[in-house]
Write a protein that holds these residues in place. Structure first.
Motif, PDB file in Angstrom:
ATOM      1  N   ARG A   1       0.853  -1.216   0.000  1.00  0.00           N
ATOM      2  CA  ARG A   1       0.000   0.000   0.000  1.00  0.00           C
ATOM      3  C   ARG A   1       0.874   1.246   0.000  1.00  0.00           C
ATOM      4  O   ARG A   1       0.687   2.168  -0.794  1.00  0.00           O
ATOM      5  CB  ARG A   1      -0.881   0.025   1.251  1.00  0.00           C
ATOM      6  N   ASP A   2       1.871   1.267   0.880  1.00  0.00           N
ATOM      7  CA  ASP A   2       2.735   2.457   0.992  1.00  0.00           C
ATOM      8  C   ASP A   2       3.431   2.774  -0.332  1.00  0.00           C
ATOM      9  O   ASP A   2       3.638   3.933  -0.681  1.00  0.00           O
ATOM     10  CB  ASP A   2       3.832   2.239   2.053  1.00  0.00           C
ATOM     11  N   LEU A   3       3.854   1.721  -1.034  1.00  0.00           N
ATOM     12  CA  LEU A   3       4.629   1.923  -2.275  1.00  0.00           C
ATOM     13  C   LEU A   3       3.729   1.867  -3.515  1.00  0.00           C
ATOM     14  O   LEU A   3       4.206   2.001  -4.634  1.00  0.00           O
ATOM     15  CB  LEU A   3       5.727   0.864  -2.409  1.00  0.00           C
ATOM     16  N   HIS A   4       2.449   1.667  -3.278  1.00  0.00           N
ATOM     17  CA  HIS A   4       1.472   1.558  -4.372  1.00  0.00           C
ATOM     18  C   HIS A   4       1.971   0.579  -5.455  1.00  0.00           C
ATOM     19  O   HIS A   4       2.226   0.967  -6.598  1.00  0.00           O
ATOM     20  CB  HIS A   4       1.179   2.943  -4.991  1.00  0.00           C
ATOM     21  N   VAL A   5       2.073  -0.676  -5.062  1.00  0.00           N
ATOM     22  CA  VAL A   5       2.569  -1.715  -5.974  1.00  0.00           C
ATOM     23  C   VAL A   5       1.431  -2.160  -6.892  1.00  0.00           C
ATOM     24  O   VAL A   5       0.344  -2.505  -6.428  1.00  0.00           O
ATOM     25  CB  VAL A   5       3.109  -2.917  -5.161  1.00  0.00           C
ATOM     26  N   THR A   6       1.691  -2.123  -8.193  1.00  0.00           N
ATOM     27  CA  THR A   6       0.669  -2.548  -9.165  1.00  0.00           C
ATOM     28  C   THR A   6       1.335  -3.386 -10.263  1.00  0.00           C
ATOM     29  O   THR A   6       2.532  -3.258 -10.515  1.00  0.00           O
ATOM     30  CB  THR A   6      -0.013  -1.341  -9.842  1.00  0.00           C
ATOM     31  N   ARG A   7       0.508  -4.190 -10.919  1.00  0.00           N
ATOM     32  CA  ARG A   7       1.031  -5.040 -12.001  1.00  0.00           C
ATOM     33  C   ARG A   7       1.197  -4.186 -13.247  1.00  0.00           C
ATOM     34  O   ARG A   7       0.352  -3.336 -13.548  1.00  0.00           O
ATOM     35  CB  ARG A   7       0.036  -6.182 -12.243  1.00  0.00           C
ATOM     36  N   ILE A   8       2.281  -4.426 -13.968  1.00  0.00           N
ATOM     37  CA  ILE A   8       2.531  -3.693 -15.212  1.00  0.00           C
ATOM     38  C   ILE A   8       1.480  -4.097 -16.257  1.00  0.00           C
ATOM     39  O   ILE A   8       1.218  -5.280 -16.446  1.00  0.00           O
ATOM     40  CB  ILE A   8       3.955  -4.028 -15.730  1.00  0.00           C
ATOM     41  N   ASP A   9       0.899  -3.097 -16.911  1.00  0.00           N
ATOM     42  CA  ASP A   9      -0.080  -3.374 -17.984  1.00  0.00           C
ATOM     43  C   ASP A   9       0.622  -3.942 -19.205  1.00  0.00           C
ATOM     44  O   ASP A   9       1.773  -3.573 -19.492  1.00  0.00           O
ATOM     45  CB  ASP A   9      -0.740  -2.066 -18.450  1.00  0.00           C
ATOM     46  N   ASP A  10      -0.105  -4.738 -19.979  1.00  0.00           N
ATOM     47  CA  ASP A  10       0.459  -5.268 -21.237  1.00  0.00           C
ATOM     48  C   ASP A  10       0.951  -4.130 -22.136  1.00  0.00           C
ATOM     49  O   ASP A  10       1.975  -4.248 -22.799  1.00  0.00           O
ATOM     50  CB  ASP A  10      -0.600  -6.071 -22.000  1.00  0.00           C
ATOM     51  N   ASP A  11       0.227  -3.013 -22.142  1.00  0.00           N
ATOM     52  CA  ASP A  11       0.599  -1.896 -23.028  1.00  0.00           C
ATOM     53  C   ASP A  11       1.934  -1.261 -22.631  1.00  0.00           C
ATOM     54  O   ASP A  11       2.519  -0.511 -23.400  1.00  0.00           O
ATOM     55  CB  ASP A  11      -0.469  -0.782 -22.958  1.00  0.00           C
ATOM     56  N   ASP A  12       2.363  -1.513 -21.399  1.00  0.00           N
ATOM     57  CA  ASP A  12       3.609  -0.900 -20.924  1.00  0.00           C
ATOM     58  C   ASP A  12       4.827  -1.808 -21.110  1.00  0.00           C
ATOM     59  O   ASP A  12       5.915  -1.504 -20.616  1.00  0.00           O
ATOM     60  CB  ASP A  12       3.475  -0.523 -19.444  1.00  0.00           C
ATOM     61  N   ILE A  13       4.645  -2.925 -21.779  1.00  0.00           N
ATOM     62  CA  ILE A  13       5.785  -3.823 -22.046  1.00  0.00           C
ATOM     63  C   ILE A  13       6.529  -3.248 -23.256  1.00  0.00           C
ATOM     64  O   ILE A  13       5.966  -3.162 -24.350  1.00  0.00           O
ATOM     65  CB  ILE A  13       5.283  -5.249 -22.375  1.00  0.00           C
ATOM     66  N   ASN A  14       7.770  -2.843 -23.061  1.00  0.00           N
ATOM     67  CA  ASN A  14       8.521  -2.258 -24.192  1.00  0.00           C
ATOM     68  C   ASN A  14       9.081  -3.368 -25.105  1.00  0.00           C
ATOM     69  O   ASN A  14       8.909  -4.555 -24.836  1.00  0.00           O
ATOM     70  CB  ASN A  14       9.609  -1.299 -23.695  1.00  0.00           C
ATOM     71  N   ALA A  15       9.752  -2.949 -26.176  1.00  0.00           N
ATOM     72  CA  ALA A  15      10.172  -3.927 -27.193  1.00  0.00           C
ATOM     73  C   ALA A  15      11.167  -4.940 -26.639  1.00  0.00           C
ATOM     74  O   ALA A  15      11.157  -6.111 -27.030  1.00  0.00           O
ATOM     75  CB  ALA A  15      10.775  -3.193 -28.384  1.00  0.00           C
ATOM     76  N   ASN A  16      12.020  -4.501 -25.722  1.00  0.00           N
ATOM     77  CA  ASN A  16      12.994  -5.412 -25.123  1.00  0.00           C
ATOM     78  C   ASN A  16      12.281  -6.514 -24.335  1.00  0.00           C
ATOM     79  O   ASN A  16      12.571  -7.701 -24.473  1.00  0.00           O
ATOM     80  CB  ASN A  16      13.927  -4.605 -24.214  1.00  0.00           C
TER      81      ASN A  16
ATOM     82  N   LYS B   1       9.185   7.043  -9.234  1.00  0.00           N
ATOM     83  CA  LYS B   1       9.372   5.826  -8.436  1.00  0.00           C
ATOM     84  C   LYS B   1       8.863   6.035  -7.024  1.00  0.00           C
ATOM     85  O   LYS B   1       9.256   7.013  -6.381  1.00  0.00           O
ATOM     86  CB  LYS B   1      10.863   5.520  -8.305  1.00  0.00           C
ATOM     87  N   ASN B   2       8.095   5.087  -6.550  1.00  0.00           N
ATOM     88  CA  ASN B   2       7.670   5.158  -5.147  1.00  0.00           C
ATOM     89  C   ASN B   2       8.735   4.460  -4.308  1.00  0.00           C
ATOM     90  O   ASN B   2       8.512   3.384  -3.765  1.00  0.00           O
ATOM     91  CB  ASN B   2       6.310   4.492  -4.985  1.00  0.00           C
ATOM     92  N   ASN B   3       9.899   5.084  -4.238  1.00  0.00           N
ATOM     93  CA  ASN B   3      11.015   4.463  -3.509  1.00  0.00           C
ATOM     94  C   ASN B   3      11.082   5.007  -2.077  1.00  0.00           C
ATOM     95  O   ASN B   3      10.227   5.792  -1.655  1.00  0.00           O
ATOM     96  CB  ASN B   3      12.328   4.693  -4.273  1.00  0.00           C
ATOM     97  N   ALA B   4      12.093   4.596  -1.341  1.00  0.00           N
ATOM     98  CA  ALA B   4      12.191   5.008   0.064  1.00  0.00           C
ATOM     99  C   ALA B   4      12.307   6.528   0.182  1.00  0.00           C
ATOM    100  O   ALA B   4      11.734   7.138   1.095  1.00  0.00           O
ATOM    101  CB  ALA B   4      13.400   4.327   0.710  1.00  0.00           C
ATOM    102  N   ARG B   5      13.026   7.168  -0.750  1.00  0.00           N
ATOM    103  CA  ARG B   5      13.226   8.622  -0.664  1.00  0.00           C
ATOM    104  C   ARG B   5      11.913   9.373  -0.859  1.00  0.00           C
ATOM    105  O   ARG B   5      11.673  10.405  -0.251  1.00  0.00           O
ATOM    106  CB  ARG B   5      14.257   9.066  -1.730  1.00  0.00           C
ATOM    107  N   LYS B   6      11.061   8.850  -1.746  1.00  0.00           N
ATOM    108  CA  LYS B   6       9.812   9.560  -2.057  1.00  0.00           C
ATOM    109  C   LYS B   6       8.648   9.130  -1.149  1.00  0.00           C
ATOM    110  O   LYS B   6       7.824   9.959  -0.758  1.00  0.00           O
ATOM    111  CB  LYS B   6       9.435   9.267  -3.516  1.00  0.00           C
ATOM    112  N   SER B   7       8.584   7.831  -0.823  1.00  0.00           N
ATOM    113  CA  SER B   7       7.356   7.315  -0.206  1.00  0.00           C
ATOM    114  C   SER B   7       7.478   6.987   1.280  1.00  0.00           C
ATOM    115  O   SER B   7       6.463   6.809   1.935  1.00  0.00           O
ATOM    116  CB  SER B   7       6.904   6.044  -0.942  1.00  0.00           C
TER     117      SER B   7
END
Ligand SMILES: Cc1cc2nc3c(=O)[nH]c(=O)nc-3n(C[C@H](O)[C@H](O)[C@H](O)COP(=O)(O)OP(=O)(O)OC[C@H]3O[C@@H](n4cnc5c(N)ncnc54)[C@H](O)[C@@H]3O)c2cc1C
Ligand code: SF4
Length: 510
Positions: free
Chosen positions: A140-155, A195-201
């Motif tokens: 919850r704190d880091l707002h973890v979500t699954r990456i959408d298919d549309d956000d998968i880059n070519a690599n 990024k919801n990392n330690a510095r930001k979140s």
């Protein structure tokens, strides 16, 4: 002292005199584990400070240049290696620790690993049910979500194609991002504050609750009388001495930094456990060239898909390889690209067509952290034959995935490089490639070294995080883990720090 850019974050470069403070608790390191310990202590009303060896970086400081950011954000300028120079070990250095430049992958500790820690390593209170509230709170704190298919880059799409063509197990990863501009620069720090990392979140909550952070200050020694701790001796970047008197000291300087500090402090270690059983998840990069199309792998979210076909978590398993993507910016890519002179330049000219994967071993090798010249850490880590066999399996599997995805050529950066163009040629990737120094390896997940457990013969701290022999000394970072995880560790580290923080708070209030 100069006015800080962020209220409550003070720099050891600006200290005008030596500093002496009296507090309830001092936290060493402000990464995944330290940020949570600091926040929970501050929220509980304790007078608490954190010391952080690196500097404080804000989004405007991240200029997306490897030549600036790698030396600025990484321990030993990005040049930390195992003692035999076989494996580069990347670790963060700065407010937010390694979470500042990590790639945001989020996974909970696998159930099998938690069970093993309970049964084999006598860790109390770490069942899935007991850990659930901590994992849920962190997600919850880091707002973890699954990456959408549309956000998968070519690599990453190439990895997905390979997995689907072969019918292997794989899927989208979950991340901690909000406001991500898909710039692809995660490992150099996020200029968009996405990024919801330690510095930001996490750390801003600690600061609002009254905590202070002294960055550019390196902790040198835990002060103690052999029975309980009394504080920390440290040095600011401008040479001023810093002394923090505290009832509680929390080591959260990473599996390398915390072990080093414990060793430097002369802490009672009757069973020679300090700094032992280091795990790092060694990884190899494998390049696939898609000469018929542009990949432009630097665009978009860097790591969004994984292959778990060769991964399970049973102890001694023959399936201990996790495969994901590993795209690098030009300097990083150049260091991994095989060849010299014209051959190397030729390979770099195909950078637009490159897909990079990494095969990461869920390692059983047990390394050791010790004290080297001028107080630098020495990481002794020699992969066992079993882990080398896993690495070979992973490198071959990654090559097979790339061919299945349509790569015209796969290059394993061994010495000499192995070039494979068809599945029939996979045998060219032979055992020799995984011999020591046979190919460049990188690790970004140090763990272990100050393990938790109820048995003082095999662990350093109790299940509460408190040292077996020294009262008031707690560990709250990746050092706690009795084994490697087989996947990205940040959620496990944040969650275990939260899980034990009630014990830290109770000791600070006593
Ligand atoms: C390039 C890269 C990508 C990664 N990607 C992912 C990912 O996608 N997902 C994931 O789960 N994990 C990832 N990780 C790993 C993850 O970020 C770390 O496992 C995690 O942050 C470790 O947490 P920690 O609290 O143990 O230590 P850290 O977060 O490393 O924090 C330790 C801090 O202590 C400070 N310190 C050290 N010694 C001292 C001292 N003597 N005095 C004062 N301060 C000190 C250091 O400067 C550092 O800031 C990645 C790591 C790297 C390097
Ligand atoms: S990809 Fe997203 S999280 Fe990563 S650096 Fe770019 S904007 Fe930040």
């Amino acid at each position: 002292m100069k006015t800080p850019r962020t209220p409550g974050v003070l720099s050891g470069k600006d200290l005008e005199s030596d500093l002496v403070l009296d507090v309830d608790a001092v936290v060493i390191g402000t990464g995944a584990g330290g940020s949570i310990a600091l926040r929970e202590l501050a929220r509980a009303g304790c007078n608490v400070v954190a010391l952080e060896e690196g500097s404080d970086h804000l989004p405007e400081d991240f200029d997306q240049r490897e030549d600036h950011m790698l030396p600025e954000l990484f321990a030993e300028g990005g040049g930390r290696m195992t003692e035999d120079l076989a494996i580069t070990v990347l670790q963060g250095r700065g407010v937010g620790g390694s979470t500042v430049h990590n790639t945001n992958l989020c996974k909970r500790t696998p159930t099998e690993i938690l069970d093993r820690w309970a049964q084999k390593h006598a860790v109390l209170g770490c069942s899935v049910a007991e850990m659930e509230p901590s994992f849920a709170a962190i997600e919850r704190d880091l707002h973890v979500t699954r990456i959408d298919d549309d956000d998968i880059n070519a690599n990453n799409d190439a990895l997905r194609r390979g997995v689907k063509t072969l019918g292997w197990r794989g899927g989208n990863l979950s991340h901690n991002r909000d406001g991500c501009a898909r710039s692809g620069f995660c490992e150099l720090g996020c200029a968009y504050n996405g990024k919801n990392n330690a510095r930001k979140s996490v750390l801003p909550v600690a600061l609002s609750a009254g905590a202070r952070i002294y960055c550019d200050v390196r902790a040198l020694r835990v002060l103690h009388d052999g029975i309980r701790v009394s504080g920390i001796e440290a040095r600011a970047a401008n040479g001023r001495s810093v002394k923090i008197r505290a009832r509680v000291v929390v080591l959260a300087a990473s599996a390398v930094g915390s072990a080093l500090l414990a060793l430097q402090s002369g802490i009672h270690d009757p069973h020679y456990q300090l700094g032992q059983k280091l795990h790092i998840h060694p990884g190899a990069a494998i390049a696939g060239y898609f000469d018929d199309r542009n990949i432009d792998g630097w665009r978009g979210i860097p790591q969004s898909y994984e292959c778990t076909e060769h991964l399970d978590f049973a102890e001694g398993s023959d399936r201990r390889v996790w495969i994901t993507t590993a795209f690098a910016h030009p300097i990083g890519a150049a260091t991994m690209t095989p060849g010299f002179g014209a051959a190397h330049m030729g390979a770099m000219r195909r950078y637009r067509h490159l897909v990079a994967l990494t095969a990461v071993v869920h390692d059983e090798t047990e390394g050791v952290v010790s004290i080297g010249d001028a107080g630098r850490p020495v990481l002794r880590y020699e992969m066992t034959p079993g882990d080398r066999a896993q690495m070979l399996k992973g490198v071959r599997a990654a090559a097979e995935l790339l061919l299945a995805a349509g790569a015209t050529e796969v290059a394993v950066p061994g010495v000499p490089p192995r070039i494979v163009r068809t599945r029939a040629e996979l045998g060219r990737i032979d055992e020799d490639v995984v011999r020591p120094h046979g190919m460049p390896l990188t690790a970004v997940h140090p763990m272990g070294t100050l393990r938790m457990g109820e048995d003082p013969f095999t662990s350093v701290v109790k299940s509460t995080g408190e040292h077996h022999h020294l009262r008031g000394l707690f560990v709250a970072d990746g050092s706690l883990f009795p084994s490697s995880l087989g996947g990205p560790p940040q959620i496990s580290i944040y969650a275990f720090a939260l899980h034990i923080s009630r014990h830290i708070v109770a000791a600070a209030r006593a």
